[in-house]
Write a protein that holds these residues in place. Structure first.
Motif, short mmCIF file in Angstrom:
data_model
loop_
_atom_site.label_atom_id
_atom_site.label_comp_id
_atom_site.label_asym_id
_atom_site.label_seq_id
_atom_site.Cartn_x
_atom_site.Cartn_y
_atom_site.Cartn_z
N LEU A 199 0.82 -1.07 0.01
CA LEU A 199 -0.07 0.14 -0.10
C LEU A 199 0.79 1.11 -0.14
N HIS A 200 1.60 1.21 0.97
CA HIS A 200 2.49 2.59 0.94
C HIS A 200 3.43 2.68 -0.23
N THR A 201 4.08 1.80 -0.98
CA THR A 201 4.75 1.66 -1.90
C THR A 201 3.76 2.39 -3.09
N LEU A 202 2.67 1.84 -3.35
CA LEU A 202 1.91 2.35 -4.27
C LEU A 202 1.67 3.85 -4.27
N GLU A 203 1.05 4.19 -2.88
CA GLU A 203 0.73 5.51 -2.40
C GLU A 203 1.91 6.39 -2.83
N ALA A 204 3.11 5.99 -2.66
CA ALA A 204 4.34 6.81 -2.82
C ALA A 204 4.50 7.37 -4.39
N MET A 205 3.81 6.29 -5.14
CA MET A 205 3.81 6.51 -6.71
C MET A 205 2.80 7.63 -6.91
N ARG A 206 1.79 7.87 -6.04
CA ARG A 206 1.07 9.14 -6.33
C ARG A 206 -0.29 8.49 -6.81
N LEU A 207 -1.08 7.81 -6.16
CA LEU A 207 -2.53 7.30 -6.55
C LEU A 207 -3.41 8.11 -6.06
N ASP A 208 -4.42 7.94 -6.84
CA ASP A 208 -5.79 8.67 -6.44
C ASP A 208 -6.81 7.67 -5.87
N ALA A 209 -6.65 6.42 -6.49
CA ALA A 209 -7.72 5.45 -6.10
C ALA A 209 -7.22 4.19 -6.24
N LEU A 210 -7.41 3.33 -5.22
CA LEU A 210 -6.79 1.97 -5.07
C LEU A 210 -8.10 1.24 -5.12
N VAL A 211 -8.35 0.20 -6.17
CA VAL A 211 -9.47 -0.78 -6.29
C VAL A 211 -8.94 -2.00 -5.88
N GLN B 258 13.80 8.57 10.34
CA GLN B 258 15.16 8.63 9.43
C GLN B 258 15.12 8.07 7.81
N SER B 259 13.80 7.15 7.96
CA SER B 259 13.67 6.15 6.55
C SER B 259 13.28 7.26 5.49
N ARG B 260 13.98 7.10 4.30
CA ARG B 260 13.69 7.72 3.37
C ARG B 260 13.02 6.74 2.18
N ILE B 261 12.45 5.67 2.56
CA ILE B 261 12.13 4.47 1.73
C ILE B 261 11.13 4.96 0.89
N LEU B 262 10.12 5.42 1.29
CA LEU B 262 9.21 5.77 0.59
C LEU B 262 9.31 7.09 -0.38
N ALA B 263 10.09 7.83 0.35
CA ALA B 263 10.62 9.04 -0.77
C ALA B 263 11.31 8.43 -1.88
N GLN B 264 12.20 7.31 -1.83
CA GLN B 264 12.68 6.62 -3.05
C GLN B 264 11.62 6.04 -3.96
N VAL B 265 10.68 5.49 -3.32
CA VAL B 265 9.49 5.22 -4.48
C VAL B 265 8.97 6.45 -5.21
N ALA B 266 8.66 7.44 -4.58
CA ALA B 266 8.17 8.65 -5.16
C ALA B 266 9.00 9.13 -6.09
N ASN B 267 10.38 9.21 -5.68
CA ASN B 267 11.47 9.79 -6.48
C ASN B 267 11.63 8.88 -7.63
N GLY B 268 11.32 7.67 -7.56
CA GLY B 268 11.51 6.60 -8.51
C GLY B 268 10.49 7.11 -9.90
N VAL B 269 9.25 7.51 -9.61
CA VAL B 269 8.48 8.19 -10.74
C VAL B 269 9.24 9.45 -11.34
N PHE B 270 9.50 10.27 -10.59
CA PHE B 270 10.01 11.82 -10.96
C PHE B 270 11.38 11.34 -11.84
N VAL B 271 12.04 10.47 -11.33
CA VAL B 271 13.40 9.97 -12.07
C VAL B 271 13.10 9.49 -13.41
N ARG B 272 12.14 8.50 -13.46
CA ARG B 272 11.71 7.81 -14.63
C ARG B 272 10.94 8.95 -15.82
#
Lengths: 304, 304, 304
Positions: A90-102, C280-294
């Protein structure tokens, strides 16, 4: 005034106003369409832990027709196979910036778990969890009935089949009871009858002929063939003889009784061809309404 | 004037005018592109009962480049596994409001069955059924030939390989015969030769050198390795020795003879590297034309 | 001035200017977004020979948010199963007119092979090859560090885990070294330590406490459970005891030391819950940055 919905994980507890608003919105979309760019720039992710190509496709079409980006996250092939926890997913997908999760999952309560832990930016929509809830099915069934029989107070609705294990039955009853349906009858072989405490106000019986008499709507549930064996019923034919809907039985109901089924149908097991394909069948209308209801839900949850 | 096409299930019976119109439209798209919003708001659903990532991708790109919404309905994981009938799947998908259904199926005639039962709103496009037809392949092969050798009346075209089981051969012959190709020669080992009644007007033989002499186009078919065994040919090498297209054999054909293959190619079995990659090869042009032809077909069937 | 990138197959050999430009572009997209139509009409094809739903989804979202058409080419089901060569697959896909090919493959060097044979119209992006490179991971890790610790010269970065088999470690080191990180320490059990010649300028050790002392960033790698057995470590618990990052160990690092992990994380094996979920965890920031980098990479490679 009802607060704006944040998630749709169950219909249990939703009041009449909230339900009517969703049904009205779906009906408006059916008549007038919806702006192709309503959800432009928004992302809807389908997270299906159980395969359901039909329901997934219905949600995918609903989201695309509102202009959202749609991603199918194939869990069978995903990191959850590598032991990642549901919340980490969940948190990984959220970090990719979702609006809805079905989400569809075989465990009861998974959508609530996700909704409880989701950030405020993400709306969780339950596409079916375990035996517990399938709220968009409940909505589309209520809409399908309303299109033909809007006087809910005067209706008798029968739901027949494996009530005990059915999320469809639960969500149908939540919707129909809140919308004021006069009488809800549940019909099942004894081994597939539910705990009555779960279905307050419903009449539960095992004789289908009795249940059908005077009914305005008959909702047939899909029977899992494994269940028939579990339930010690001898075979498909015997199930059909006692719980299948054929023309003779349908004649026991009120004239014009609506015939419904969430699909996919087992012809000759729950329902006879002549009834499934007959003039009283609303089965394909249910499928069509499914897309409109899902558009309405996404628009309601994500619309600005 | 030809009536507007409703479905594309086979090229058999299509007249020259209809074929030329599709080819002209594909050629125009190749040169000038097509409006990105021609099919905006329309839905194309890929229903593949046999896996073919290449053909599915070609159709997916064609539909997206015209602005359609595309859904891949993964049959291997779908309700058809739960015993749902093909027609129930059709009507369910139609109820979700489709504009085109692109179908591949291992059974001959499935696309016709679907087209016969589809509502007037849905166009069925055959992406290959059994051994019977692969009409977009026939069109793209005709287009590929026309780009280099427009004088069809004067052409000799050889098709070599497992003619008996090939839907590509059938659709190629339907297209090329209707377009007036002077001479069509079919070459196969005796066990893989077709019933001549299925290919009226074609010369059928087993000697590839003879068939190639003076040919303007050589279309090599993919051989299923299982077939080689069935046909009691000793091994890949023996097949290549008798039916593989190498530089020596190609020299028997007319200078500049076009080399074609529907792909994926078995190098060293149907075709030698030097020929597959040589200056006479049109294999990649076929792939490129495949997208243009599918855009033309979707535009023709769905365009307003 | 750096030449425009044609492909992104590795970070090895990319100079500081090229890296900074990509990071700046990703950072700008994070702040200001990117035009939804930057890649309108362009096609990005995901060609994943190894399943990675997370990375595939990140690329898919990146491409869609720039307006590209995205096709997932499912290799497991594709013609490569029928023996088609990698280069024939490449040329076939190119003929369908691609703009970018995002490739993951278990063999080292596959993206270079494809880039070397691709036409000038196609950009190849490596989404991970063997143990060799995962350049967008290297970029997103560098970006994540830069957001908090831009003074690279003064940083000590520890990478801990199965360095020997890690493409993440290799791409991280390529990025961080080129960007001038002061000190890079690699920590692994002896059986999982790399050839030092592959990591010039890095300190390699086996004691994690020592490696962590005074570190500004700790990048924990995912350990394949098979490796633990191979490496003759008794079990998960023993690995965690020696190489897991828990609160006690983290206290050895500099205050505010960033905690990173490419995911999916094995909780209790590489990392303790309190650290993975801690401030101190930046793990979810990494995921978010992954989309921006791509997005930045696709914009750089495909933008006009």
């Amino acid at each position: 005034m009802t607060d704006r919905l944040r998630h749709l994980t169950t219909l249990e507890g939703l009041d009449r106003t909230a339900l009517v608003r969703l049904l009205d919105r779906a009906e408006a979309i059916r008549h007038d369409g919806a702006p192709r760019d309503l959800l432009a720039g928004r992302t809807v992710l389908n997270l299906f832990f159980e395969h359901s190509t039909r329901t997934r496709t219905s949600f995918e079409l609903a989201a695309k027709r509102l202009g959202a980006d749609v991603v199918n996250f194939d869990v069978a092939l995903s990191s959850t196979n590598k032991g990642e926890s549901l919340l980490d997913t969940l948190h990984t997908l959220e970090a990719m910036r979702l609006d809805a999760l079905v989400v569809r999952h075989k465990e009861n309560g998974t959508p609530e778990l996700l909704a409880r832990h989701a950030t405020s930016a993400v709306a969780v929509v339950n596409a079916g969890d375990g035996q517990r809830a399938h709220p968009t099915q409940g909505l589309l069934d209520a809409l399908t009935i309303r299109q033909q029989r809007p006087d809910f107070e005067n209706l008798a609705v029968v739901i027949c089949g494996d009530i005990r294990h059915s999320r469809v039955a639960r969500s149908d009853v939540h919707a129909l009871a809140a919308l004021g349906v006069g009488e809800i009858r549940l019909c099942a072989p004894p081994a597939l009858q539910p705990d009555p405490a779960e279905f307050p106000g419903c009449r539960i019986g095992e004789d289908f002929d009795t249940a059908l008499r005077g009914a305005d709507v008959a909702i047939m549930l899909r029977i899992q063939k494994e269940r028939i064996v579990d339930a010690a019923l001898p075979d498909d034919g015997a199930y059909f003889a006692r719980y299948g809907l054929d023309a003779r039985r349908l004649a026991l109901a009120r004239p014009g009784c609506l015939v419904m089924h969430p699909g996919p149908i087992n012809r000759g097991i729950e329902i006879a061809d002549a009834v499934a394909d007959g003039p009283q069948s609303r089965i394909l209308a249910q499928v069509a309404n499914g897309v409109f209801v899902r558009m309405a839900v996404l628009a309601e949850l994500l619309g600005r």
